[in-house]
Design an enzyme around this catalytic site. Structure first.
Site, PDB file in Angstrom:
ATOM      1  N   ARG A  39     -55.430  54.795 -49.204  1.00  0.00           N
ATOM      2  CA  ARG A  39     -56.315  55.778 -48.565  1.00  0.00           C
ATOM      3  C   ARG A  39     -57.537  55.090 -47.941  1.00  0.00           C
ATOM      4  O   ARG A  39     -57.849  55.304 -46.775  1.00  0.00           O
ATOM      5  CB  ARG A  39     -56.783  56.832 -49.587  1.00  0.00           C
ATOM      6  CG  ARG A  39     -55.732  57.765 -50.128  1.00  0.00           C
ATOM      7  CD  ARG A  39     -54.931  58.471 -49.054  1.00  0.00           C
ATOM      8  NE  ARG A  39     -55.752  59.171 -48.090  1.00  0.00           N
ATOM      9  CZ  ARG A  39     -55.346  59.477 -46.845  1.00  0.00           C
ATOM     10  NH1 ARG A  39     -54.148  59.126 -46.431  1.00  0.00           N
ATOM     11  NH2 ARG A  39     -56.140  60.113 -46.018  1.00  0.00           N
ATOM     12  N   ILE A  40     -58.233  54.282 -48.730  1.00  0.00           N
ATOM     13  CA  ILE A  40     -59.461  53.670 -48.198  1.00  0.00           C
ATOM     14  C   ILE A  40     -59.118  52.588 -47.177  1.00  0.00           C
ATOM     15  O   ILE A  40     -59.749  52.501 -46.119  1.00  0.00           O
ATOM     16  CB  ILE A  40     -60.332  53.117 -49.359  1.00  0.00           C
ATOM     17  CG1 ILE A  40     -60.887  54.291 -50.183  1.00  0.00           C
ATOM     18  CG2 ILE A  40     -61.464  52.241 -48.846  1.00  0.00           C
ATOM     19  CD1 ILE A  40     -61.736  55.299 -49.416  1.00  0.00           C
TER      20      ILE A  40
ATOM     21  N   SER B 212     -69.583  53.224 -55.216  1.00  0.00           N
ATOM     22  CA  SER B 212     -68.502  54.217 -55.115  1.00  0.00           C
ATOM     23  C   SER B 212     -68.938  55.303 -54.145  1.00  0.00           C
ATOM     24  O   SER B 212     -70.118  55.396 -53.787  1.00  0.00           O
ATOM     25  CB  SER B 212     -68.223  54.831 -56.484  1.00  0.00           C
ATOM     26  OG  SER B 212     -69.335  55.617 -56.869  1.00  0.00           O
ATOM     27  N   CYS B 213     -67.984  56.145 -53.766  1.00  0.00           N
ATOM     28  CA  CYS B 213     -68.338  57.248 -52.864  1.00  0.00           C
ATOM     29  C   CYS B 213     -69.357  58.181 -53.525  1.00  0.00           C
ATOM     30  O   CYS B 213     -70.298  58.652 -52.877  1.00  0.00           O
ATOM     31  CB  CYS B 213     -67.082  58.013 -52.442  1.00  0.00           C
ATOM     32  SG  CYS B 213     -66.068  58.570 -53.826  1.00  0.00           S
ATOM     33  N   THR B 214     -69.204  58.409 -54.830  1.00  0.00           N
ATOM     34  CA  THR B 214     -70.125  59.322 -55.526  1.00  0.00           C
ATOM     35  C   THR B 214     -71.524  58.699 -55.648  1.00  0.00           C
ATOM     36  O   THR B 214     -72.526  59.388 -55.497  1.00  0.00           O
ATOM     37  CB  THR B 214     -69.590  59.682 -56.928  1.00  0.00           C
ATOM     38  OG1 THR B 214     -69.098  58.502 -57.551  1.00  0.00           O
ATOM     39  CG2 THR B 214     -68.503  60.708 -56.863  1.00  0.00           C
TER      40      THR B 214
ATOM     41  N   THR C   6     -65.841  58.856 -65.724  1.00  0.00           N
ATOM     42  CA  THR C   6     -66.564  58.391 -64.534  1.00  0.00           C
ATOM     43  C   THR C   6     -67.657  57.408 -64.936  1.00  0.00           C
ATOM     44  O   THR C   6     -68.302  57.572 -65.978  1.00  0.00           O
ATOM     45  CB  THR C   6     -67.196  59.565 -63.758  1.00  0.00           C
ATOM     46  OG1 THR C   6     -68.021  59.025 -62.706  1.00  0.00           O
ATOM     47  CG2 THR C   6     -68.060  60.465 -64.630  1.00  0.00           C
TER      48      THR C   6
ATOM     49  N   ARG D 221     -61.323  66.178 -61.354  1.00  0.00           N
ATOM     50  CA  ARG D 221     -60.469  66.134 -60.162  1.00  0.00           C
ATOM     51  C   ARG D 221     -59.997  67.563 -59.875  1.00  0.00           C
ATOM     52  O   ARG D 221     -59.523  68.266 -60.775  1.00  0.00           O
ATOM     53  CB  ARG D 221     -59.253  65.237 -60.408  1.00  0.00           C
ATOM     54  CG  ARG D 221     -59.594  63.774 -60.639  1.00  0.00           C
ATOM     55  CD  ARG D 221     -59.876  63.032 -59.343  1.00  0.00           C
ATOM     56  NE  ARG D 221     -60.274  61.657 -59.630  1.00  0.00           N
ATOM     57  CZ  ARG D 221     -59.433  60.648 -59.831  1.00  0.00           C
ATOM     58  NH1 ARG D 221     -58.114  60.856 -59.744  1.00  0.00           N
ATOM     59  NH2 ARG D 221     -59.874  59.441 -60.098  1.00  0.00           N
TER      60      ARG D 221
HETATM   61  N1  LIG Z   1     -59.855  57.517 -52.288  1.00  0.00           N
HETATM   62  C1  LIG Z   1     -61.172  57.673 -52.334  1.00  0.00           C
HETATM   63  O1  LIG Z   1     -61.716  58.762 -52.098  1.00  0.00           O
HETATM   64  C2  LIG Z   1     -62.062  56.501 -52.657  1.00  0.00           C
HETATM   65  C3  LIG Z   1     -63.406  56.558 -52.263  1.00  0.00           C
HETATM   66  C4  LIG Z   1     -64.232  55.475 -52.536  1.00  0.00           C
HETATM   67  C5  LIG Z   1     -63.741  54.369 -53.207  1.00  0.00           C
HETATM   68  N2  LIG Z   1     -62.421  54.361 -53.587  1.00  0.00           N
HETATM   69  C6  LIG Z   1     -61.934  53.172 -54.296  1.00  0.00           C
HETATM   70  O2  LIG Z   1     -61.125  52.397 -53.412  1.00  0.00           O
HETATM   71  C7  LIG Z   1     -60.059  51.785 -54.161  1.00  0.00           C
HETATM   72  C8  LIG Z   1     -58.728  52.201 -53.550  1.00  0.00           C
HETATM   73  O3  LIG Z   1     -58.604  53.604 -53.651  1.00  0.00           O
HETATM   74  P1  LIG Z   1     -57.519  54.371 -52.767  1.00  0.00           P
HETATM   75  O4  LIG Z   1     -57.797  55.814 -52.984  1.00  0.00           O
HETATM   76  O5  LIG Z   1     -57.477  53.814 -51.398  1.00  0.00           O
HETATM   77  O6  LIG Z   1     -56.193  53.973 -53.568  1.00  0.00           O
HETATM   78  P2  LIG Z   1     -54.675  53.954 -53.022  1.00  0.00           P
HETATM   79  O7  LIG Z   1     -54.474  55.015 -52.013  1.00  0.00           O
HETATM   80  O8  LIG Z   1     -53.811  53.930 -54.232  1.00  0.00           O
HETATM   81  O9  LIG Z   1     -54.573  52.540 -52.274  1.00  0.00           O
HETATM   82  C9  LIG Z   1     -54.494  51.297 -52.921  1.00  0.00           C
HETATM   83  C10 LIG Z   1     -53.419  50.477 -52.218  1.00  0.00           C
HETATM   84  O10 LIG Z   1     -53.501  49.117 -52.676  1.00  0.00           O
HETATM   85  C11 LIG Z   1     -52.170  48.683 -52.987  1.00  0.00           C
HETATM   86  N3  LIG Z   1     -52.204  47.617 -53.977  1.00  0.00           N
HETATM   87  C12 LIG Z   1     -52.018  47.694 -55.313  1.00  0.00           C
HETATM   88  N4  LIG Z   1     -52.128  46.479 -55.890  1.00  0.00           N
HETATM   89  C13 LIG Z   1     -52.397  45.621 -54.896  1.00  0.00           C
HETATM   90  C14 LIG Z   1     -52.644  44.232 -54.878  1.00  0.00           C
HETATM   91  N5  LIG Z   1     -52.609  43.520 -56.010  1.00  0.00           N
HETATM   92  N6  LIG Z   1     -52.905  43.630 -53.703  1.00  0.00           N
HETATM   93  C15 LIG Z   1     -52.940  44.373 -52.549  1.00  0.00           C
HETATM   94  N7  LIG Z   1     -52.712  45.699 -52.514  1.00  0.00           N
HETATM   95  C16 LIG Z   1     -52.449  46.315 -53.671  1.00  0.00           C
HETATM   96  C17 LIG Z   1     -51.493  49.931 -53.528  1.00  0.00           C
HETATM   97  O11 LIG Z   1     -50.082  49.766 -53.548  1.00  0.00           O
HETATM   98  P3  LIG Z   1     -49.241  50.413 -54.796  1.00  0.00           P
HETATM   99  O12 LIG Z   1     -49.554  51.879 -54.757  1.00  0.00           O
HETATM  100  O13 LIG Z   1     -47.836  50.074 -54.456  1.00  0.00           O
HETATM  101  O14 LIG Z   1     -49.723  49.758 -56.050  1.00  0.00           O
HETATM  102  C18 LIG Z   1     -51.998  50.974 -52.538  1.00  0.00           C
HETATM  103  O15 LIG Z   1     -51.217  51.019 -51.381  1.00  0.00           O
HETATM  104  C19 LIG Z   1     -60.260  52.237 -55.611  1.00  0.00           C
HETATM  105  O16 LIG Z   1     -61.029  51.287 -56.294  1.00  0.00           O
HETATM  106  C20 LIG Z   1     -61.054  53.514 -55.486  1.00  0.00           C
HETATM  107  O17 LIG Z   1     -61.832  53.796 -56.626  1.00  0.00           O
HETATM  108  C21 LIG Z   1     -61.569  55.384 -53.300  1.00  0.00           C
END
Ligand SMILES: NC(=O)c1ccc[n+]([C@@H]2O[C@H](COP(=O)([O-])OP(=O)(O)OC[C@H]3O[C@@H](n4cnc5c(N)ncnc54)[C@H](OP(=O)(O)O)[C@@H]3O)[C@@H](O)[C@H]2O)c1
Length: 343
Positions: A12-13, A156-158, A216, A239
């Protein structure tokens, strides 16, 4: 000189970073030269073109060999799960944006440095403050970056949403204590229906059927940016079954008497003067979807500001947890880039 970045984790990010860059004036300053993501290239290209939350991608997306092409720019793609699996050195990077969320400890992050990444910008807080060289929230402390750091967290976003609001309230009214409840949209660490998905038992439950309390680190995150509030803030997170946009319900006891009108007036003034593009106020009757794809870190819903007595205040703050945060990361990358030696 263009800042050469790579993205680790194209979820997502990661995808929001690429898409946000495409919509931002910073595309003249930043160039994505590589992406490392375990998924196959065809799926990566597909999810770049189509996004259920942010819509169709406006640029041209194609695959050429092992490269993802965005308009005429070619991005090298790797599918490694280990930092040392990619020859980062060869890419001549300025920085790697770590957006897999899998690395929060210094020794894990240093594996990327050892493998040839010059510096890392994290999309999450370090496990502890000492696991990164600096934790930066835009509008608060980006000037503390000197350019010599190698591990920087964008928090973090929050944290990005609440810290500017708390900073203003503390300066203007004094914060004695604060309780924050985040209502956060679903994330990919939750299953669609019940499943053995997570060691946190509540996160084994269907994301779309329940409101799910989760752990959190927000109170710790706030204290990293506003140390004066340490031990005076507490947080919980729930959530909720929406695909994007989150909110924080903030309850705080103030040191001096205040009214909702006065609090809103101070926040409006500060949003325009002190945090342009980062903090906004709205007095319209919104629902969360209205903030999908919004750029700010936080939007205070002034119609929901209320007092119980003269010192107990309650505020409601919206934010696009994906889009706002991805834009902050890009701005931070650009800001850091301008401070690097030789630039
Ligand atoms: N989503 C939000 O609203 C948000 C906002 C701010 C910050 N964040 C932070 O950003 C981070 C990612 O969140 P997200 O929501 O983007 O998660 P996500 O959608 O699950 O994306 C993470 C991606 O990284 C891949 N991945 C896993 N292990 C890896 C590795 N060792 N090397 C490279 N890629 C790898 C995952 O693949 P697999 O699924 O196959 O493991 C997945 O495609 C988290 O720390 C989260 O807390 C998220």
């Amino acid at each position: 000189m263009t800042l050469r970045i790579a993205i680790n984790g194209y979820g997502r990010i990661g995808r929001c970073l690429l898409r946000a860059l495409h919509e931002s004036p910073l595309r003249r300053e930043i160039s994505v030269v590589a992406i490392n993501e375990p998924a196959d290239l065809e799926s990566m290209a597909y999810l770049t073109r189509f996004d259920s939350t942010h819509g169709r991608f406006s640029g041209a997306v194609a695959i050429r060999g092992e490269r993802l092409c965005i308009d005429e720019e070619e991005i090298e793609v790797f599918h490694e799960r280990r930092p040392e699996g990619v020859d980062w050195r060869r890419l001549d990077l300025d920085l790697l944006v770590e957006a897999s969320g899998r690395y929060a400890h210094r020794h894990e992050l240093e594996a990327f440095l050892a493998a040839g990444c010059p510096r890392l910008l994290l999309s999450q807080p370090g496990h502890s403050a000492a696991d990164v060289d600096r934790t930066v929230v835009q509008g608060m402390n980006q000037d503390s970056l000197v350019g010599r750091e190698r591990l920087v967290s964008a928090a973090s976003c929050t944290t990005n949403a609440i810290v500017p609001v708390l900073a203003i309230l503390d300066r203007e009214f004094g914060i004695e204590h604060a309780l924050m409840t985040t209502l956060h949209s679903v994330m990919n660490d939750q299953p669609l229906i019940d499943g053995y998905h997570h060691d946190d038992l509540r996160r084994t439950r269907s994301a779309m059927q329940s409101m799910i309390p989760v752990a959190t680190g927000l109170a710790r995150g706030v204290a990293r940016l506003l140390p004066a509030l340490e031990d005076r803030v507490a947080a919980k997170a729930i959530r909720v079954p929406v695909s994007n946009v989150s909110a924080i319900d903030l309850v705080t006891t103030l040191s001096r008497r205040a009214s909702a009108i006065e609090i809103n007036a101070r926040l409006r003034g500060e949003a325009e003067a002190g945090y342009p593009g980062l903090l906004a106020c709205t007095d319209e009757p919104h629902a969360s979807i209205d903030f999908n794809h919004s750029l700010q870190s936080a939007i205070v819903d002034t119609g929901l500001t209320q007092m119980s007595g003269e010192r107990l205040a309650n505020l409601f703050i919206w934010f696009d947890n994906e889009w706002g945060f991805a834009n902050r990361m890009l701005e931070l990358a650009a800001f850091w880039g301008r401070r690097l030696p030789g630039r």
